[in-house]
Write a protein that holds these residues in place. Structure first.
Motif, PDB file in Angstrom:
ATOM      1  N   LEU A 112      33.874  52.928  35.063  1.00  0.00           N
ATOM      2  CA  LEU A 112      35.255  52.443  35.058  1.00  0.00           C
ATOM      3  C   LEU A 112      36.067  52.966  36.243  1.00  0.00           C
ATOM      4  N   LYS A 113      35.925  54.228  36.568  1.00  0.00           N
ATOM      5  CA  LYS A 113      36.702  54.809  37.668  1.00  0.00           C
ATOM      6  C   LYS A 113      36.379  54.124  38.991  1.00  0.00           C
ATOM      7  N   GLU A 114      35.087  53.925  39.261  1.00  0.00           N
ATOM      8  CA  GLU A 114      34.684  53.270  40.510  1.00  0.00           C
ATOM      9  C   GLU A 114      35.145  51.821  40.545  1.00  0.00           C
ATOM     10  N   GLU A 121      41.158  48.610  46.163  1.00  0.00           N
ATOM     11  CA  GLU A 121      40.865  48.435  47.588  1.00  0.00           C
ATOM     12  C   GLU A 121      40.767  46.972  47.985  1.00  0.00           C
ATOM     13  N   LYS A 122      40.341  46.114  47.062  1.00  0.00           N
ATOM     14  CA  LYS A 122      40.203  44.686  47.377  1.00  0.00           C
ATOM     15  C   LYS A 122      41.411  43.878  46.903  1.00  0.00           C
ATOM     16  N   SER A 123      42.470  44.598  46.480  1.00  0.00           N
ATOM     17  CA  SER A 123      43.741  43.969  46.095  1.00  0.00           C
ATOM     18  C   SER A 123      43.560  42.921  44.996  1.00  0.00           C
ATOM     19  N   CYS A 124      42.778  43.259  43.982  1.00  0.00           N
ATOM     20  CA  CYS A 124      42.605  42.389  42.822  1.00  0.00           C
ATOM     21  C   CYS A 124      43.527  42.859  41.698  1.00  0.00           C
ATOM     22  N   GLU A 125      44.034  41.905  40.938  1.00  0.00           N
ATOM     23  CA  GLU A 125      44.966  42.254  39.862  1.00  0.00           C
ATOM     24  C   GLU A 125      44.241  42.841  38.655  1.00  0.00           C
ATOM     25  N   TYR A 126      43.100  42.241  38.292  1.00  0.00           N
ATOM     26  CA  TYR A 126      42.361  42.680  37.107  1.00  0.00           C
ATOM     27  C   TYR A 126      40.994  43.225  37.506  1.00  0.00           C
ATOM     28  N   ALA A 127      40.427  44.014  36.592  1.00  0.00           N
ATOM     29  CA  ALA A 127      39.065  44.523  36.763  1.00  0.00           C
ATOM     30  C   ALA A 127      38.309  44.299  35.454  1.00  0.00           C
ATOM     31  N   VAL A 128      37.084  43.739  35.561  1.00  0.00           N
ATOM     32  CA  VAL A 128      36.289  43.432  34.367  1.00  0.00           C
ATOM     33  C   VAL A 128      34.868  43.938  34.568  1.00  0.00           C
ATOM     34  N   LEU A 129      34.420  44.736  33.611  1.00  0.00           N
ATOM     35  CA  LEU A 129      33.033  45.215  33.614  1.00  0.00           C
ATOM     36  C   LEU A 129      32.227  44.362  32.641  1.00  0.00           C
ATOM     37  N   VAL A 130      31.278  43.595  33.184  1.00  0.00           N
ATOM     38  CA  VAL A 130      30.374  42.797  32.357  1.00  0.00           C
ATOM     39  C   VAL A 130      29.140  43.656  32.116  1.00  0.00           C
ATOM     40  N   SER A 131      28.925  44.044  30.874  1.00  0.00           N
ATOM     41  CA  SER A 131      27.944  45.096  30.621  1.00  0.00           C
ATOM     42  C   SER A 131      27.002  44.779  29.467  1.00  0.00           C
ATOM     43  N   LEU A 132      25.747  45.202  29.670  1.00  0.00           N
ATOM     44  CA  LEU A 132      24.756  45.200  28.596  1.00  0.00           C
ATOM     45  C   LEU A 132      24.389  46.631  28.202  1.00  0.00           C
ATOM     46  N   LEU A 133      25.143  47.596  28.744  1.00  0.00           N
ATOM     47  CA  LEU A 133      24.918  48.987  28.391  1.00  0.00           C
ATOM     48  C   LEU A 133      25.389  49.257  26.963  1.00  0.00           C
ATOM     49  N   GLU A 134      24.916  50.341  26.396  1.00  0.00           N
ATOM     50  CA  GLU A 134      25.259  50.729  25.031  1.00  0.00           C
ATOM     51  C   GLU A 134      25.086  49.544  24.064  1.00  0.00           C
ATOM     52  N   GLY A 143      33.462  42.009  21.076  1.00  0.00           N
ATOM     53  CA  GLY A 143      34.115  41.008  21.918  1.00  0.00           C
ATOM     54  C   GLY A 143      34.715  41.637  23.161  1.00  0.00           C
ATOM     55  N   ILE A 144      35.908  41.196  23.532  1.00  0.00           N
ATOM     56  CA  ILE A 144      36.589  41.703  24.718  1.00  0.00           C
ATOM     57  C   ILE A 144      37.251  43.028  24.379  1.00  0.00           C
ATOM     58  N   VAL A 145      36.908  44.063  25.139  1.00  0.00           N
ATOM     59  CA  VAL A 145      37.451  45.397  24.880  1.00  0.00           C
ATOM     60  C   VAL A 145      38.455  45.739  25.988  1.00  0.00           C
ATOM     61  N   ASP A 146      39.690  45.976  25.590  1.00  0.00           N
ATOM     62  CA  ASP A 146      40.759  46.343  26.522  1.00  0.00           C
ATOM     63  C   ASP A 146      40.726  47.858  26.744  1.00  0.00           C
ATOM     64  N   VAL A 147      40.476  48.267  27.993  1.00  0.00           N
ATOM     65  CA  VAL A 147      40.461  49.695  28.311  1.00  0.00           C
ATOM     66  C   VAL A 147      41.609  50.052  29.260  1.00  0.00           C
ATOM     67  N   SER A 148      42.697  49.300  29.164  1.00  0.00           N
ATOM     68  CA  SER A 148      43.834  49.536  30.053  1.00  0.00           C
ATOM     69  C   SER A 148      44.539  50.849  29.752  1.00  0.00           C
ATOM     70  N   HIS A 149      44.202  51.485  28.607  1.00  0.00           N
ATOM     71  CA  HIS A 149      44.757  52.809  28.346  1.00  0.00           C
ATOM     72  C   HIS A 149      44.127  53.851  29.272  1.00  0.00           C
ATOM     73  N   ARG A 150      42.986  53.496  29.856  1.00  0.00           N
ATOM     74  CA  ARG A 150      42.323  54.383  30.817  1.00  0.00           C
ATOM     75  C   ARG A 150      42.644  53.961  32.249  1.00  0.00           C
ATOM     76  N   TYR A 151      42.500  52.681  32.518  1.00  0.00           N
ATOM     77  CA  TYR A 151      42.777  52.129  33.833  1.00  0.00           C
ATOM     78  C   TYR A 151      43.525  50.806  33.651  1.00  0.00           C
ATOM     79  N   PRO A 152      44.572  50.579  34.417  1.00  0.00           N
ATOM     80  CA  PRO A 152      45.410  49.391  34.199  1.00  0.00           C
ATOM     81  C   PRO A 152      44.652  48.076  34.386  1.00  0.00           C
ATOM     82  N   LYS A 153      44.951  47.130  33.490  1.00  0.00           N
ATOM     83  CA  LYS A 153      44.427  45.767  33.573  1.00  0.00           C
ATOM     84  C   LYS A 153      42.905  45.739  33.718  1.00  0.00           C
ATOM     85  N   MET A 154      42.232  46.506  32.878  1.00  0.00           N
ATOM     86  CA  MET A 154      40.772  46.569  32.923  1.00  0.00           C
ATOM     87  C   MET A 154      40.189  46.233  31.558  1.00  0.00           C
ATOM     88  N   TYR A 155      39.051  45.504  31.580  1.00  0.00           N
ATOM     89  CA  TYR A 155      38.384  45.081  30.345  1.00  0.00           C
ATOM     90  C   TYR A 155      36.879  45.282  30.487  1.00  0.00           C
TER      91      TYR A 155
END
Length: 277
Positions: A112-114, A121-134, A143-155
């Protein structure tokens, strides 16, 4: 009986073929490197997007992030614009998977941090991690997990929610853009009114200054006229005084006679007497 045996043999053959296919796929997956597993997930997402690109996102940009000048990069960048070319939404995607045989299992939290850094750095509004981990996580499997409590506008999402995530964020951004446009119009109208009032105030101020200046000049002119009238009156009075003195002098001159001039002056009397003779 023969028919039943034939049907049984048929199904057993199908089951055997399926088991062999499953084993073959498991074996192939086990032999895949971590990089290949990740690329397979990236390809899946890219294929899913391209299936609906022309109909759902005709103006969208969806390409791999190949810019690593800052030292890192995401996997894909999505950008969509309106008819005027104004950007509606932008998303930095990171795809993560790993082989079942990998010794050290990663967690979604590890990336998430990276991802947030790449998004910034790429001036994107949102960040989304598409994952098969865990894969056993009830949180990420719902479903869709909101992690904006850690990093803004991230899912964090599973691959099956990839298109849904883009659609949700794009539609929300379009509604926000609509409100922003309406707000900008209202602000522009308010600015127009403010400018009008400002121009009116400036005109009134300038007019007031000009009026005050004109009034002062007018009174100065009146004062000068009054002074001129006073001076002219004095000149008139002086002229009238001179006229009276001239008239008196003339009267005195008309009254002058030789007799009066020689009175008390024997010498002049004798001279005029001699002239008379």
């Amino acid at each position: 009986m023969l028919a039943e045996n034939a049907l049984k043999d048929k199904y057993e053959t199908q089951i055997k073929d399926r088991d062999e296919t499953i084993e073959r796929l498991k074996d192939m997956k086990a032999r895949l490197s971590t990089k290949m597993v990740g690329e397979t997930l990236e390809q899946h997402c890219e294929i899913e997007f391209n299936k609906i690109r022309s109909t759902a996102f005709p103006r969208a940009y969806f390409e791999k992030d190949n810019d690593s000048k800052t030292g890192s990069k995401g996997d894909f960048i999505f950008r969509d614009t309106d008819d005027a070319g104004t950007e509606i939404v932008s998303i930095m995607f990171e795809m993560k998977n790993e082989s079942e045989t990998t010794a050290t299992k990663h967690k979604n939290e590890d990336f998430l941090k990276e991802l947030d850094k790449d998004r910034t750095e790429k001036s994107c509004e949102y960040a989304v991690l598409v994952s098969l981990l865990e894969p056993e996580s009830e949180l990420y499997n719902t479903g869709i997990v909101d992690v904006s409590h850690r990093y803004p506008k991230m899912y964090v999402i599973r691959p099956q929610f990839f298109i849904q995530m883009i659609t949700v964020l794009r539609n929300a951004a379009m509604n926000a853009l609509k409100f922003k446009t309406e707000l900008a119009q209202v602000r522009a109208q308010n600015i127009d009114v403010t400018n009008f009032e400002s121009e009116l105030d400036s005109f009134k101020t300038a007019f007031g200054k000009n009026y005050e200046l004109a009034t002062r000049k007018f009174h100065e002119a009146i004062d000068e006229i009054d002074k001129s009238i006073d001076r002219l009156q004095k000149v008139k009075d002086a002229l009238l005084g001179s006229e009276r003195n001239l008239r008196l002098a003339n009267d005195k001159a008309q009254d002058v006679t030789i007799k009066k001039l020689t009175r008390g002056n024997p010498t002049m009397e004798q001279k005029f007497a001699e002239l008379g003779e």
